[in-house]
Design a protein around this motif. Structure first.
Motif, mmCIF file in Angstrom:
data_model
loop_
_atom_site.group_PDB
_atom_site.id
_atom_site.type_symbol
_atom_site.label_atom_id
_atom_site.label_comp_id
_atom_site.label_asym_id
_atom_site.label_seq_id
_atom_site.Cartn_x
_atom_site.Cartn_y
_atom_site.Cartn_z
ATOM 1 N N VAL A 65 -11.473 -40.286 0.470
ATOM 2 C CA VAL A 65 -10.353 -39.362 0.684
ATOM 3 C C VAL A 65 -9.251 -39.769 -0.283
ATOM 4 O O VAL A 65 -8.936 -40.944 -0.424
ATOM 5 C CB VAL A 65 -9.823 -39.422 2.129
ATOM 6 N N PHE A 66 -8.671 -38.785 -0.941
ATOM 7 C CA PHE A 66 -7.553 -39.014 -1.852
ATOM 8 C C PHE A 66 -6.374 -38.197 -1.342
ATOM 9 O O PHE A 66 -6.530 -37.049 -0.940
ATOM 10 C CB PHE A 66 -7.921 -38.568 -3.269
ATOM 11 N N SER A 67 -5.198 -38.799 -1.352
ATOM 12 C CA SER A 67 -3.979 -38.085 -0.990
ATOM 13 C C SER A 67 -2.973 -38.256 -2.114
ATOM 14 O O SER A 67 -2.827 -39.355 -2.656
ATOM 15 C CB SER A 67 -3.394 -38.633 0.305
ATOM 16 N N ARG A 68 -2.303 -37.187 -2.442
ATOM 17 C CA ARG A 68 -1.292 -37.256 -3.505
ATOM 18 C C ARG A 68 -0.029 -37.965 -3.022
ATOM 19 O O ARG A 68 0.827 -38.288 -3.820
ATOM 20 C CB ARG A 68 -0.952 -35.842 -3.970
ATOM 21 N N GLY A 69 0.101 -38.175 -1.718
ATOM 22 C CA GLY A 69 1.225 -38.936 -1.182
ATOM 23 C C GLY A 69 2.500 -38.131 -1.037
ATOM 24 O O GLY A 69 2.553 -36.933 -1.279
ATOM 25 N N SER A 70 3.536 -38.825 -0.653
ATOM 26 C CA SER A 70 4.832 -38.197 -0.395
ATOM 27 C C SER A 70 5.521 -37.802 -1.703
ATOM 28 O O SER A 70 5.506 -38.538 -2.673
ATOM 29 C CB SER A 70 5.730 -39.169 0.372
ATOM 30 N N ALA A 71 6.128 -36.629 -1.666
ATOM 31 C CA ALA A 71 6.923 -36.168 -2.802
ATOM 32 C C ALA A 71 8.408 -36.429 -2.551
ATOM 33 O O ALA A 71 9.238 -36.118 -3.404
ATOM 34 C CB ALA A 71 6.698 -34.681 -3.038
ATOM 35 N N GLY A 72 8.709 -36.938 -1.384
ATOM 36 C CA GLY A 72 10.123 -37.169 -1.049
ATOM 37 C C GLY A 72 10.888 -35.862 -1.137
ATOM 38 O O GLY A 72 10.492 -34.855 -0.558
ATOM 39 N N TYR A 73 11.974 -35.876 -1.915
ATOM 40 C CA TYR A 73 12.790 -34.674 -2.066
ATOM 41 C C TYR A 73 12.550 -33.971 -3.400
ATOM 42 O O TYR A 73 13.357 -33.154 -3.829
ATOM 43 C CB TYR A 73 14.274 -35.030 -1.917
ATOM 44 N N GLU A 74 11.442 -34.285 -4.062
ATOM 45 C CA GLU A 74 11.160 -33.686 -5.369
ATOM 46 C C GLU A 74 10.740 -32.216 -5.281
ATOM 47 O O GLU A 74 10.766 -31.514 -6.279
ATOM 48 C CB GLU A 74 10.072 -34.485 -6.094
ATOM 49 N N ASN A 75 10.335 -31.769 -4.118
ATOM 50 C CA ASN A 75 9.984 -30.363 -3.930
ATOM 51 C C ASN A 75 10.248 -29.993 -2.477
ATOM 52 O O ASN A 75 10.510 -30.870 -1.643
ATOM 53 C CB ASN A 75 8.534 -30.081 -4.363
ATOM 54 N N PRO A 76 10.181 -28.719 -2.132
ATOM 55 C CA PRO A 76 10.496 -28.320 -0.758
ATOM 56 C C PRO A 76 9.419 -28.667 0.263
ATOM 57 O O PRO A 76 9.637 -28.525 1.460
ATOM 58 C CB PRO A 76 10.668 -26.801 -0.860
ATOM 59 N N TYR A 77 8.265 -29.148 -0.184
ATOM 60 C CA TYR A 77 7.154 -29.407 0.737
ATOM 61 C C TYR A 77 7.113 -30.844 1.246
ATOM 62 O O TYR A 77 6.522 -31.106 2.285
ATOM 63 C CB TYR A 77 5.817 -29.089 0.058
#
Length: 179
Positions: free
Chosen positions: A146-158
């Protein structure tokens, strides 16, 4: 093409859900979109060269209003995925027999929005809007990775890095490319 099963009309009618050089998979899947989300799907497999019925039609019970789709077919297998529960099933494309599943996949709240999938290299790859990619061994139904791109923090609305699914993937040289 069969139009009924056990004396009942197949509705909506069977249509092409997946195809390989060996088998054309037909499926009838009433959905919430058609306001007929009944608790079943009907599937059948036809020989690509002769047009002869190989198996089916088979009635598969599913949860009412479930969003279960065929995510891919290859190498004698096809895989379905329930977007609402993040579960997957593997079937023989030659016989229609269920080989494994339900298999619970990892994900986040955004994983339920959209997903894509492809089969190749002996695996089913399922990716989703929540940024997860799962590789399932087609023969055993075990998760290879399993691969997860991880948290984007506040870099995008998602808050995550979504993975797009509309025809944006490629497989080559033992690799899976996603956008």
């Amino acid at each position: 093409v069969p139009t009924n099963i056990s004396g009942q009309a197949i509705s909506p009618s069977l249509s092409i859900s997946a195809r390989t050089n060996e088998v054309i998979l037909l499926r009838s899947a009433p959905t919430y979109i058609t306001q007929t989300g009944r608790a079943y799907t009907v599937e059948a497999g036809f020989d690509t060269l002769t047009g002869q019925l190989l198996w089916g039609p088979v009635n598969r019970t599913v949860p009412e209003f479930a969003d279960i789709s065929v995510i891919g077919a290859a190498d004698g297998y096809y895989v379905t995925h329930d977007k609402d529960t993040l579960r997957a099933w593997g079937y023989s494309l030659m016989t229609g027999e269920q080989l494994w599943g339900p298999l619970q996949l990892e994900g986040s709240a955004l994983s339920h929005l959209e997903r894509g999938g492809a089969l190749g290299y002996g695996k089913a790859f399922i990716w989703d809007f929540g940024g997860h990619v799962t590789a399932i061994n087609l023969e055993t139904g075990k998760v290879d990775w399993v691969f997860s791109r991880g948290s984007a923090g506040y870099e995008n609305p998602y808050g995550v890095y979504p993975i797009w699914h509309f025809g944006s993937h490629s497989m080559a040289d033992g690799k899976l490319f996603l956008a």
